[in-house]
Scaffold this active site. Sequence first.
Site, mmCIF file in Angstrom:
data_model
loop_
_atom_site.group_PDB
_atom_site.id
_atom_site.type_symbol
_atom_site.label_atom_id
_atom_site.label_comp_id
_atom_site.label_asym_id
_atom_site.label_seq_id
_atom_site.Cartn_x
_atom_site.Cartn_y
_atom_site.Cartn_z
ATOM 1 N N HIS A 135 0.873 -1.117 0.055
ATOM 2 C CA HIS A 135 -0.114 -0.102 0.193
ATOM 3 C C HIS A 135 0.655 1.154 -0.151
ATOM 4 O O HIS A 135 0.756 2.222 0.934
ATOM 5 C CB HIS A 135 -1.029 0.064 1.266
ATOM 6 C CG HIS A 135 -1.994 -1.201 1.090
ATOM 7 N ND1 HIS A 135 -3.062 -1.266 0.066
ATOM 8 C CD2 HIS A 135 -2.058 -2.279 1.873
ATOM 9 C CE1 HIS A 135 -3.816 -2.414 0.340
ATOM 10 N NE2 HIS A 135 -3.190 -2.902 1.421
ATOM 11 N N ASN A 171 2.999 11.008 8.079
ATOM 12 C CA ASN A 171 3.985 11.202 9.001
ATOM 13 C C ASN A 171 4.730 9.733 9.165
ATOM 14 O O ASN A 171 3.991 8.949 9.222
ATOM 15 C CB ASN A 171 3.841 11.623 10.315
ATOM 16 C CG ASN A 171 3.454 13.085 10.399
ATOM 17 O OD1 ASN A 171 4.016 13.988 9.828
ATOM 18 N ND2 ASN A 171 2.423 13.614 11.356
#
Length: 390
Positions: free
Chosen positions: A67, A229
Site C-alpha cells: 500500500h 508522517n
Amino acid sequence: MQELELKYGCNPNQKPARIFMESGELPLAVLNGRPGYINFMDALNSWQLVKALKKATGLPAAASFKHVSPAGAAVGTPLTDLERQIYFVDDMPMSSISSAYVRARGADRLSSYGDWASLSDVCDEETAAYLALEVSDGIIAPGYTPKALEILKTKRKGNYNVIQIDPEYEPGLVERRSIYGITFEQGYNALPIGPDMLTNVVTENKNLPERAKTDLLLALITLKYTQSNSVCYTRGGQTIGVGAGQQSRIHCTRLAGNKANNWYLRQHPKVLALPFVDGIRRPDRDNAIDVYISDEYEDVLADGVWQNTFKSKPPILTDEEKKNWISGMRGVSLGSDAFFPFGDNVERAHKSGVEFIIQPGGSIRDDHVIATCNKYGIAMAFTGVRLFHH
C-alpha cells in the site's frame, strides 16, 4: 510502448485506468502477469527506494512494499545463522540480492504478506526460489536471469506479476497528479541522500560508528518513500520497524517501536523453540508467532486453538520475560521524516534500544529533544531537510 491499459484503478469501480507517458516510451516492460494500478504505485515507489539505497551505500538493496509504503527495506549483507533461522531460510543458498530481500521481508513478515518486491540488482535464481515460497503480488527489478524468470512465471498459477525497469531511466524535473479533477504540480524530489547529511551531530555524544551511518542512511531513504508522517527504526542494515501515515509523530514512533520490539522478540529462545506441526504454511507460522508474542496468547491457549499449530502446548512468554528481553536490544538507529516536537519521542525510542537518531531539527523545542538524547547518551544528527511523501 507509450501507455498500458489497466484492469481498473485503486478499486474495481474506478474505470478506465492506465499508465502512460506524455512523451516518449514507458521505461518498463511487463514480463509476466497483469499488474494493476496499486501494483504499479508500489513498484515505482519501491524502485526509487532501492535505487537510492544502492547509490548511497554501494550495496545491493531490496524492499518489501504494501500500500505504497515499505513494510521493510535492507541492504545485501550476509545473513547470520540467527537471521537464517528467524527468516526461515536455514538451508537455502543466498546471494547478496536474495539476502537483501530476505532481510527486507523479515523486518515485518506479517505486513509483508502479499507484498510487492523490489530489487536494485538483477533478480537471480536464489531470490526467485525464495519468492516462490512466499505470498507476494509481484516484483520489479532491472533484469532477471533466465532461471529466475522461469521460476517466477510458475508462481500464482502463472499469473505472478513481473516488471522489468530500465535502470537508466530518470524522471522529468516536474511531476503532476490530479485530485478531484484539480491538477497539482511540483518539482520531482531528486534530493540526494548521502553521508554529508550525517555531519551535524548536535548532541554531547558525537560518535557515529560506520554501521550506524549505514543504518541512518537506510532510515532516511526509507522515509523518503514512506507515506508521512513516518518514523523508521533500523539495525544491522535493515529496517526493523516502520511507522507510516500517522497524524501524530509520537504515534509513528510508538508504532514503529512496537514493530521493532516484535522483530527482536522473534529471536527469543522460547520463540525459536516453538514446536510447530509438520507442514505448517509459512503465513500460518508467521501469524502464530505474532499471536504468541502478543498479549492475546493466553486467550488463544484457553480456546485450544494451539492444537492446530503446535505439536505440544508452548509455555507462555510472560510480560516480564518480554520486558527483560527487549531491554537487551542495543545499537538501534532511528530516523524521522520531520522534526521531533517533543522529547517524548526520544523517551519512547530509548525503550527500543535506540542509540542513534537522525531528523531534520527545527522545532522550537529542539533544546528539550537534545537534552533528552543527552540524558541517555544518544547521538543525534540534524539534516535540516524534511522528507514528507504523499
